[in-house]
Design an enzyme around this catalytic site. Structure first.
Site, mmCIF file in Angstrom:
data_model
loop_
_atom_site.group_PDB
_atom_site.id
_atom_site.type_symbol
_atom_site.label_atom_id
_atom_site.label_comp_id
_atom_site.label_asym_id
_atom_site.label_seq_id
_atom_site.Cartn_x
_atom_site.Cartn_y
_atom_site.Cartn_z
ATOM 1 N N HIS A 104 45.016 41.838 28.022
ATOM 2 C CA HIS A 104 45.084 40.943 29.160
ATOM 3 C C HIS A 104 46.558 40.748 29.508
ATOM 4 O O HIS A 104 47.441 40.957 28.674
ATOM 5 C CB HIS A 104 44.453 39.588 28.832
ATOM 6 C CG HIS A 104 42.969 39.644 28.626
ATOM 7 N ND1 HIS A 104 42.097 40.119 29.591
ATOM 8 C CD2 HIS A 104 42.197 39.265 27.570
ATOM 9 C CE1 HIS A 104 40.848 40.030 29.132
ATOM 10 N NE2 HIS A 104 40.884 39.527 27.911
ATOM 11 N N CYS A 146 44.687 43.276 33.974
ATOM 12 C CA CYS A 146 44.436 42.746 35.306
ATOM 13 C C CYS A 146 45.745 42.249 35.904
ATOM 14 O O CYS A 146 46.645 41.814 35.199
ATOM 15 C CB CYS A 146 43.430 41.609 35.227
ATOM 16 S SG CYS A 146 42.838 41.062 36.828
#
EC number: 3.4.22.59
Length: 277
Positions: A104, A146
Site C-alpha cells: 500500500h 494505489c
C-alpha cells in the site's frame, strides 16, 4: 535591434541509438519487497494476490539474468537495512539495479509491515554520492500501489455487471489503499508506477495485480528483445484494455486503469541476453 531567445547549443553530437552497457559480468541485483499483511494499528487491508505478484516477476527477472532476492512483510527497520546493505555493496561488475515494491502507499511513502517509508529515502541511497558503483547505470524502481481515490472511467460504457460470490477461490478485484505521488529521483533512474497519480491500482485476489500480471507477460515475450521503456509502453496499453468484472464495490464494475513511468534514463535500455557460461 534584433532580439533572439537565448538557447544553449552543444557541440557534442548525441547518438540517439546509444545504449547502456550491458556487457558486465552480471546483470545485477533485483530486490522484491512483498507486503501482504500489516500491523493491526495501521488499519490496512490484507493484500490478497500479492504472492502471485512476487512469484511472476521473480521468474521473469531471473530469466533476464538478475539475481533476485525476495523479502516478505518486512518491518520498516528491516527493509531499510536490506536496502542499505545493497546500496553500500559493490556494483562494479553489474549492468544495473532493480527494486520492486508491492504494498500500500500514501503520498510520497510506501508501507512496510509496521510503518511507512519515504520513497525518496530509498531511492536516495542509490544516487551517485551514495552508491558510486552505479553511477551511469540504470536504477529501476517498480511500485505496485494505489495512487488515489478515483477509478478510470471507460469512454464507451458497454460493460456487463457480473455478480461476485464470497468464496475464497474467486478471483475478485481489489484496490491497494491510499496514494503515491510521482517522484523525481535523478539521472539514470526509471520510476515505474502501477497507475497514474490520483487513481486506483487494481489487484485480483488470485492472479495478482493487473500491472504486475501484464508486466510479467511482456517480460516473458519481449524482455530480452525490446527496449525497456517501449516494453513499459506496451504494458500501459495492455493494462488500459482491462476492466473490473468482479468487485465487492458495485461502483467499481467496468472501471479501468492506466500505469505510468517517469524516465530519467539517458540512453536506451536493452536487457540483451548474457553469453552462456
Amino acid at each position: 535591434m534584433t532580439e533572439t531567445d537565448g538557447f544553449y547549443r552543444s557541440r557534442e553530437v548525441l547518438d540517439p541509438a546509444e545504449q547502456y552497457k550491458m556487457d558486465h559480468k552480471r546483470r545485477g541485483t533485483a530486490l522484491i519487497f512483498n507486503h501482504e499483511r500489516f500491523f493491526w494499528h495501521l488499519a490496512l487491508p490484507e493484500r490478497r494476490g500479492t504472492n502471485a505478484d512476487r512469484d511472476n516477476p521473480t521468474r521473469r527477472f531471473s530469466e533476464l539474468g538478475f539475481e533476485v532476492k525476495c523479502f516478505n512483510d518486512l518491518r520498516a527497520e528491516e527493509l531499510l537495512l536490506k536496502i542499505h546493505e545493497v546500496s553500500t555493496s559493490s556494483h562494479v561488475d553489474a549492468d544495473c539495479f532493480l527494486c520492486v515494491f508491492l504494498s500500500h502507499g500514501e503520498g510520497n511513502h510506501i508501507y512496510a509491515y509496521d510503518a511507512k517509508i519515504e520513497i525518496q529515502t530509498l531511492t536516495g541511497l542509490f544516487k551517485g554520492d551514495k552508491c558510486q558503483s552505479l553511477v551511469g547505470k540504470p536504477k529501476i524502481f517498480i511500485i505496485q500501489a494505489c495512487r488515489g481515490s478515483q477509478h478510470d472511467v471507460p469512454l464507451v460504457p458497454l460493460d456487463v455487471v457480473d455478480h461476485q460470490t464470497d468464496k475464497l477461490d474467486d478471483n475478485v478485484t481489489q484496490v491497494d489503499a491510499a496514494s503515491v505521488y510521482t517522484l523525481p529521483a535523478g539521472a539514470d533512474f526509471l520510476m515505474c508506477y502501477s497507475v497514474a497519480e490520483g487513481y486506483y491500482s487494481h489487484r485480483e485476489t488470485v492472479n495478482g495485480s493487473w500491472y504486475i500480471q501484464d508486466l510479467s507477460e511482456m517480460l516473458a515475450r519481449h524482455g530480452s528483445s525490446l527496449e525497456f521503456t517501449e516494453l513499459l509502453t506496451l504494458v500501459n496499453r495492455k493494462v488500459s484494455q482491462r476492466r473490473v468484472d468482479f468487485c465487492k464495490d458495485p461502483g467499481a464494475i467496468g472501471k479501468k486503469q492506466v500505469p505510468c513511468f517517469a524516465s530519467m534514463l539517458t540512453k536506451k535500455l536493452h536487457f540483451c541476453p548474457k553469453p552462456s557460461k
